[in-house]
Design a protein around this motif. Structure first.
Motif, PDB file in Angstrom:
ATOM      1  N   SER A   1       8.128   3.001   8.658  1.00 51.58           N
ATOM      2  CA  SER A   1       8.379   0.771   8.227  1.00 51.58           C
ATOM      3  C   SER A   1       7.336   0.547   8.357  1.00 51.58           C
ATOM      4  O   SER A   1       6.056   1.300   8.876  1.00 51.58           O
ATOM      5  N   ILE A   2       7.151  -0.047   6.858  1.00 51.64           N
ATOM      6  CA  ILE A   2       5.226  -0.541   6.405  1.00 51.64           C
ATOM      7  C   ILE A   2       5.965  -1.605   6.392  1.00 51.64           C
ATOM      8  O   ILE A   2       6.277  -2.657   5.950  1.00 51.64           O
ATOM      9  N   LYS A   3       4.139  -2.014   7.087  1.00 52.90           N
ATOM     10  CA  LYS A   3       4.033  -3.951   6.301  1.00 52.90           C
ATOM     11  C   LYS A   3       3.239  -3.839   5.425  1.00 52.90           C
ATOM     12  O   LYS A   3       1.839  -2.847   5.844  1.00 52.90           O
ATOM     13  N   ASN A   4       3.141  -4.664   4.658  1.00 50.77           N
ATOM     14  CA  ASN A   4       2.727  -4.646   3.288  1.00 50.77           C
ATOM     15  C   ASN A   4       1.912  -5.833   2.824  1.00 50.77           C
ATOM     16  O   ASN A   4       2.581  -6.807   3.574  1.00 50.77           O
ATOM     17  N   ARG A   5       0.255  -5.347   2.625  1.00 50.35           N
ATOM     18  CA  ARG A   5       0.164  -7.419   2.470  1.00 50.35           C
ATOM     19  C   ARG A   5      -0.707  -5.923   1.187  1.00 50.35           C
ATOM     20  O   ARG A   5      -1.495  -5.548   0.268  1.00 50.35           O
ATOM     21  N   ARG A   6      -0.486  -7.303  -0.005  1.00 41.72           N
ATOM     22  CA  ARG A   6      -0.825  -6.855  -1.393  1.00 41.72           C
ATOM     23  C   ARG A   6      -1.231  -8.413  -2.271  1.00 41.72           C
ATOM     24  O   ARG A   6      -0.903  -9.202  -1.942  1.00 41.72           O
ATOM     25  N   LEU A   7      -2.800  -7.832  -2.231  1.00 39.81           N
ATOM     26  CA  LEU A   7      -3.383  -9.452  -3.199  1.00 39.81           C
ATOM     27  C   LEU A   7      -2.584  -9.900  -4.066  1.00 39.81           C
ATOM     28  O   LEU A   7      -2.306  -8.997  -5.744  1.00 39.81           O
ATOM     29  N   LYS A   8      -2.698 -11.384  -4.431  1.00 41.72           N
ATOM     30  CA  LYS A   8      -1.900 -11.595  -5.295  1.00 41.72           C
ATOM     31  C   LYS A   8      -2.373 -11.890  -6.252  1.00 41.72           C
ATOM     32  O   LYS A   8      -1.383 -11.771  -7.667  1.00 41.72           O
ATOM     33  N   HIS A   9      -3.706 -12.181  -6.370  1.00 42.93           N
ATOM     34  CA  HIS A   9      -4.652 -12.167  -7.551  1.00 42.93           C
ATOM     35  C   HIS A   9      -6.073 -10.880  -7.688  1.00 42.93           C
ATOM     36  O   HIS A   9      -6.441 -11.288  -6.489  1.00 42.93           O
ATOM     37  N   ARG A  10      -6.378 -10.060  -8.836  1.00 37.99           N
ATOM     38  CA  ARG A  10      -7.523  -9.508  -7.911  1.00 37.99           C
ATOM     39  C   ARG A  10      -8.339 -10.017  -9.234  1.00 37.99           C
ATOM     40  O   ARG A  10      -8.297 -10.683 -10.261  1.00 37.99           O
ATOM     41  N   ASN A  11      -9.457  -9.508  -8.881  1.00 39.67           N
ATOM     42  CA  ASN A  11     -11.119  -9.909  -9.446  1.00 39.67           C
ATOM     43  C   ASN A  11     -11.019 -10.941 -10.115  1.00 39.67           C
ATOM     44  O   ASN A  11     -11.760 -11.256 -10.618  1.00 39.67           O
ATOM     45  N   VAL A  12     -10.730 -11.858  -8.375  1.00 36.54           N
ATOM     46  CA  VAL A  12     -10.181 -13.250  -9.015  1.00 36.54           C
ATOM     47  C   VAL A  12     -11.442 -14.305  -7.679  1.00 36.54           C
ATOM     48  O   VAL A  12     -12.162 -15.089  -7.287  1.00 36.54           O
ATOM     49  N   GLY A  13     -11.974 -13.559  -6.649  1.00 30.76           N
ATOM     50  CA  GLY A  13     -12.271 -14.125  -4.751  1.00 30.76           C
ATOM     51  C   GLY A  13     -11.352 -14.600  -4.415  1.00 30.76           C
ATOM     52  O   GLY A  13     -11.229 -14.822  -3.270  1.00 30.76           O
ATOM     53  N   SER A  14      -9.969 -13.823  -4.829  1.00 31.06           N
ATOM     54  CA  SER A  14      -8.765 -14.030  -4.048  1.00 31.06           C
ATOM     55  C   SER A  14      -8.489 -14.162  -2.511  1.00 31.06           C
ATOM     56  O   SER A  14      -8.860 -13.245  -2.453  1.00 31.06           O
ATOM     57  N   ASN A  15      -8.165 -14.491  -2.044  1.00 30.06           N
ATOM     58  CA  ASN A  15      -7.863 -13.896  -0.610  1.00 30.06           C
ATOM     59  C   ASN A  15      -6.093 -14.845  -0.283  1.00 30.06           C
ATOM     60  O   ASN A  15      -6.490 -14.773   1.202  1.00 30.06           O
TER      61      ASN A  15
END
Length: 165
Positions: free
Chosen positions: A29-43
């Motif tokens: 079972s996996i809990k994923n966290r994927r950055l919504k916007h890459r290479n723009v300093g987003s958190n």
């Protein structure tokens, strides 16, 4: 593209053996966290659940897994192969949204830490991709990071926290 000399220096002490991925066989079972916007300093992270099943093959020289993510409407598959002469793993990825086999990331393990590098394209731009495995028998973690500046800086863009089912 991958600065081969730099990546070789980062992989000193990282090797591959047929039993490196033994921990991964089975269902997760996996809990994923994927950055919504890459290479723009987003958190700003997208968090979602998935499941995965992995199988060892060829006495550990190869393994495959299927990643199922109904919450985001796609499936994926990894195939890992071990070059016994070079003592390096190649990890390939394909998903159900494109059907394309991506370039591999290549590397190995140093104890319970796996490190792998490869060339990728993100939004039309070449990047270096880094995979990291933090091995624990019942709760391993996988991380993906991209570098847009030849490996000088890295941005973690996907984290999977796995729990054995």
């Amino acid at each position: 593209m991958v600065n081969a000399e730099q990546m070789r220096s980062e992989l000193v002490g990282y090797t591959g053996t047929p039993h490196d991925f033994d921990f991964f066989a089975g269902s997760w079972s996996i809990k994923n966290r994927r950055l919504k916007h890459r290479n723009v300093g987003s958190n700003d992270w997208d968090e979602f659940d998935a499941s995965q099943t992995a199988w060892l093959m060829l006495d550990g020289v190869a393994n495959v897994d299927e990643f199922d993510c109904p919450a985001r409407g796609f499936k994926g598959m990894s195939m890992r192969t071990l070059d016994l002469k070079a003592h390096q793993w190649s990890i390939y990825w394909i998903n159900s949204t494109s059907g394309r086999l991506l370039n591999p990331v290549i590397g190995g393990f140093n104890g319970k830490h796996g490190l792998f590098f490869g060339d990728e394209v993100d939004a039309g731009n070449p990047v270096i991709s880094r995979f990291e495995w933090l091995v624990h028998p019942s709760t391993p973690t996988w991380k993906q990071s991209y570098s847009w500046d030849d490996g000088v800086t890295w941005e973690v863009n996907w984290v999977m926290n796995l729990t054995r089912v």
